[in-house]
Design an enzyme around this catalytic site. Sequence first.
Site, PDB file in Angstrom:
ATOM      1  N   ARG A 142      56.822  64.039 -30.666  1.00 25.14           N
ATOM      2  CA  ARG A 142      57.036  64.573 -29.314  1.00 25.14           C
ATOM      3  C   ARG A 142      56.195  65.816 -29.054  1.00 25.14           C
ATOM      4  NH1 ARG A 142      63.625  63.705 -28.556  1.00 25.14           N
ATOM      5  NH2 ARG A 142      63.468  61.510 -27.919  1.00 25.14           N
ATOM      6  N   LYS A 147      75.581  46.966 -28.847  1.00 28.45           N
ATOM      7  CA  LYS A 147      76.582  46.723 -27.808  1.00 28.45           C
ATOM      8  C   LYS A 147      75.986  46.133 -26.541  1.00 28.45           C
ATOM      9  CE  LYS A 147      79.743  50.453 -29.222  1.00 28.45           C
ATOM     10  NZ  LYS A 147      80.454  51.666 -28.756  1.00 28.45           N
ATOM     11  N   GLY A 198      63.846  54.834 -29.050  1.00 30.88           N
ATOM     12  CA  GLY A 198      65.040  54.614 -29.852  1.00 30.88           C
ATOM     13  C   GLY A 198      64.766  53.873 -31.149  1.00 30.88           C
ATOM     14  N   GLY A 249      66.913  56.908 -23.861  1.00 31.04           N
ATOM     15  CA  GLY A 249      67.884  56.850 -22.774  1.00 31.04           C
ATOM     16  C   GLY A 249      67.232  56.852 -21.409  1.00 31.04           C
TER      17      GLY A 249
END
Length: 416
Positions: free
Chosen positions: A55, A221, A374, A397
Amino acid sequence: MSSDASTTPAAIRTLDDLQVGGKRVFVRVDFNVPLAGPAPADSPAPDEIITDDTRIRAAVPTIQRLLADGAALVLAAHLGRPKGVDPALSLAPVAARLQQLLGETVTLAPAVVGDAVTAAAAALEPGVEGKRILMLENVRYEAGETKNDPELARGYAALADGVFVNDAFGAAHRAHASTEGVAHEVEQAAAGLLLQGEVETLEGILANPGRPLVAIVGGAKVTDKIGVIDAFLERADTILIGGAMAFPFFKAQGHEVGSSLCEEAGVEPASRALRDAELKGCRLLLPVDLSVGREFSADTEQRDVDGVDTPEGWMGLDVGPKTAEAYRQEILGAGSVFWNGPMGAFELATFAPGTKAVAQAVADTEATTVVGGGDSAAALQQFGLGDQVTHLSTGGGASLELIEGKALPGVEVLRA
């Protein structure tokens, strides 16, 4: 595939829209990097403390562009989730690493705002090497940061000469003082090169993808990814499902899931997605075989199951070889690929083959490939393939929310 896609959002303002020569610019960057441990108070050694500087490197092009355009910079970033001032989450090692990358002095402010910070900002000299970069301490030391406190936002703006650049895509889905609030307190606000590239790439794969568009959606999920699945049901030609989130789909179809992680709340949305796929003409593909284990462990007993009914006392931990090959063929035949989420427990070597096969196919295909950060990004790095995709998002996200069609506060405030 439905042709009912939403209209393209308004463009965001970019560095080309700014006049920064001779000015101090407030720049929000994403330096929320993983640390091996707290920084020593005396002499931070960034190479020993920062375990992944991706980053920081990603922000360098914007920083160099602004410096080349004659600006001085006040850099703002967060690190972790401190509750007040926490020396263990100081940006000292980040400032030291950025200084190494730039080959130029980066001064770390003693705080986020206050008289000493104001004085340090006032001492900046645009265009003078060694005197043109100030990094604030961790902005989350201030309680008002995450509350988007207007007073704090005005304090940030006062450190600059009416110019704000947001290059922190990973934090753009948060309406915080340094990502959204400060934009209302300056005359000029625009996206940095990183944020611009993220937004244009992610919105582009939705608005005008090369066909066929293949979306690979994995992870634990269904409820975490149903918004992404819904978005691609409207736009993709094919969706490939993997990871533990496949089991609510299997349960909805009446299959046995054994001891597999099967999110009960995901069964209904999985069932709905299966129905919607047929209605919208999108191929939604599920695994056809599994790699199962007795428990979630690196040394557990493992076996392959031809089919998707998991035996009692076993848990599905990866897609099987037939699925991996079928998914590989879909990816190699794509015009555009979006990938978010692993195919299984890739952190366990025994159950990494499915995710590795997908990662290799994403690297090998001639399609435009966009990876949504992610775990998918981690998998690419683990398999040494991180530099073999078209776009690797820095914001997990934020990238998912943008794909879902949600408005990102840190982006919307920069719309033209």
